[in-house]
Scaffold this active site. Sequence first.
Site, short mmCIF file in Angstrom:
data_model
loop_
_atom_site.label_atom_id
_atom_site.label_comp_id
_atom_site.label_asym_id
_atom_site.label_seq_id
_atom_site.Cartn_x
_atom_site.Cartn_y
_atom_site.Cartn_z
N ARG A 97 0.86 -1.35 0.05
CA ARG A 97 -0.06 -0.04 -0.07
C ARG A 97 0.89 1.27 0.03
O ARG A 97 2.03 1.16 0.50
CB ARG A 97 -0.91 -0.18 1.22
CG ARG A 97 -2.11 -1.00 0.96
CD ARG A 97 -2.92 -0.89 2.42
NE ARG A 97 -3.88 -2.04 2.44
CZ ARG A 97 -4.90 -1.86 3.44
NH1 ARG A 97 -4.56 -1.16 4.45
NH2 ARG A 97 -5.73 -3.04 3.30
N SER A 111 -8.37 -0.94 0.66
CA SER A 111 -9.33 -1.16 1.52
C SER A 111 -10.08 0.06 1.91
O SER A 111 -10.46 0.79 1.15
CB SER A 111 -8.81 -1.90 3.03
OG SER A 111 -9.63 -2.55 3.58
N HIS A 112 -9.95 0.32 3.27
CA HIS A 112 -10.77 1.63 3.68
C HIS A 112 -9.68 3.04 3.79
O HIS A 112 -10.46 3.88 4.07
CB HIS A 112 -11.31 1.20 5.11
CG HIS A 112 -10.06 1.02 6.32
ND1 HIS A 112 -9.23 0.04 6.08
CD2 HIS A 112 -9.83 1.76 7.20
CE1 HIS A 112 -8.32 0.00 7.14
NE2 HIS A 112 -8.74 1.13 7.88
N ASP A 139 -16.62 -1.19 3.33
CA ASP A 139 -15.71 -0.13 2.80
C ASP A 139 -15.33 -0.44 1.28
O ASP A 139 -16.14 -1.31 0.75
CB ASP A 139 -14.31 -0.79 3.58
CG ASP A 139 -13.76 -1.98 3.23
OD1 ASP A 139 -14.68 -2.90 2.88
OD2 ASP A 139 -12.48 -2.40 3.23
N ASP A 141 -13.42 -1.92 -1.09
CA ASP A 141 -13.42 -3.55 -1.44
C ASP A 141 -14.44 -4.37 -0.96
O ASP A 141 -14.22 -5.72 -1.30
CB ASP A 141 -11.85 -3.90 -1.71
CG ASP A 141 -11.36 -4.38 -0.33
OD1 ASP A 141 -11.83 -3.62 0.78
OD2 ASP A 141 -10.86 -5.36 -0.31
N ARG A 179 -14.76 -5.60 4.48
CA ARG A 179 -15.18 -4.89 5.98
C ARG A 179 -16.83 -4.78 5.79
O ARG A 179 -17.15 -4.33 5.09
CB ARG A 179 -14.50 -4.01 6.34
CG ARG A 179 -13.16 -4.21 6.40
CD ARG A 179 -12.40 -2.93 6.90
NE ARG A 179 -10.76 -3.32 7.14
CZ ARG A 179 -9.98 -2.95 7.96
NH1 ARG A 179 -10.46 -2.10 8.84
NH2 ARG A 179 -8.68 -2.97 7.98
N SER A 196 -10.91 -5.76 13.22
CA SER A 196 -11.20 -4.39 12.28
C SER A 196 -12.16 -4.82 11.38
O SER A 196 -12.30 -4.38 10.44
CB SER A 196 -9.66 -4.38 11.52
OG SER A 196 -9.28 -5.52 10.68
#
Length: 543
Positions: free
Chosen positions: A48, A146-147, A302, A304, A307, A390
């Site tokens: 990332r 992700s988020h 989120d 993708d 979550r 998470s």
Amino acid sequence: MSLSELAGKPAPQSLLTNIPRLVAHYYETRPDPDQVAQQVSFGTSGHRGTSLNGTFNEVHILAVTQAVAEYRAAAGITGPLFMGLDTHALSEAAWMSALRVLVANGVEVRVQPGLFTPTPLVSHAILEHNRAGQGGQADGIVITPSHNPPQDGGFKYNPPSGGPADTDVTGKIQARANELLRGRLHGVKLMMFPDALEGVKPFDFITPYVEQLPEVVDLDAIRESGVRIGVDPLGGSSLPVWEAIAARYDLNLTIVNRDIDPRFAFMSVDKDGKIRMDCSSPYAMAGLLSLKNDFDVAIGNDPDADRHGIVTRSGLMNPNHYLAVMIDYLFRNRSGWRADAGVGKTLVSSALIDRVAAGTERRLVEVPVGFKYFVPGLLSGDLGFGGEESAGASFLRLDGRPWSTDKDGIIPGLLAAEMTAKTGLTPSERLEVITDRYGHTAYSRQDAPATAEQKKILANLSPEDVKATMLAGDPITARLTRAPGNGEPIGGLKVTTEHAWFAARPSGTEDVYKIYAESFRGEDHLRQVFEEARDVVSAALGE
């Protein structure tokens, strides 16, 4: 960390990302391969970064994709590669770059034409292909941070197991990618994007996933009950999936936000003053929370969709609490699962889960942080459920077969509707029953300053380095530097007592270590745990 004055409020213009600038930097900025911060680095959820500081640029994606192509060839993975992406601006740019390399390497790539594709649908597609046993083993790539904030990008690889690759695999990919970076991409096979696009195979990820949902959740019960469901995809890739679910099953389901905007300008600001699509944050979820009285259950995802966030009329559920509620419900209502199927949790998840697992007479498997540790158990049926603090989880089909071996934020949302339909209690009402039986908990996380050297020491502690015998008035019952569920290093320390615990882990990106703590004796006791946890860690670090 102090609460931002913008927390929970609509994002002001000054916070919005300049998308043209972001994408320009993706193509034009050249990271320095000799700077560790600008190398390819696979953490718990892949590589990332952001193009603005040279941590997520086209050269990174070209190198890491070539490394994936070489890895799968060496591993004898000859089937298709299923490829997904979310709605972050850098995701589509990176998706295009990756396609140029994959097709040039002769990889059969399958993509959803014209649509973003969530993480759980990629995992599901990999497992379905490999279960059929035809056309070689398949694997996948999902391009997502992700988020994380709008300016971020991310890249993760899922091998034929369908879930996040383990450290042996990502270590090889990371090393080869950085070798290619140092060699100025010499050895990267590349073709023009229009030619690459002609070489991909269109694939419908959505229909098989949606058609098979009754194999994992009781949608008939949801429809017949008329449970009112609200959904906010938070501008993410789950939007077309939720649209298909609503159309196919005639649910009383309302999608409250259909905006797709790479700036995520519709978001409310998170607690630290940043735009972050974190469906476990009440500040980021302020929009859906304002509608909580309109629905029995409301669901956020989120970008993708790996979550979940669950909202009832009582508000946004703490992720740990909903994990416990899911576990209690599933292991009492899934007769098709193996009698010895265990409960998977990360070591920083709530101890309420431990008590629920014991109450349902199920084996608890506690692993380090990282969903990759649940993959073998979910694949084999040895675990019925795997979840992390998470707000990431997945669980088996009704008959005990795997559904996805990566986090799936869609099925926990539908499960919230199922349990409401079949028991007459919302998840937050079920939580009250559970905590009345097993105890009420106070749980939180804090950061403490740490140098690079201190973080290195913390990551390599042994139980013998902890000399303390008491924590917040109770005898210490365990000092852990390896997870009891699989013996893997936890990269930090966990200390437990009968009524509380804390865990300390170094941050991978900041000069801090993270302290997670929980108490069954209330908020005052939790504060005492945090105070003494810092002292325990300082002593172990030799301060």
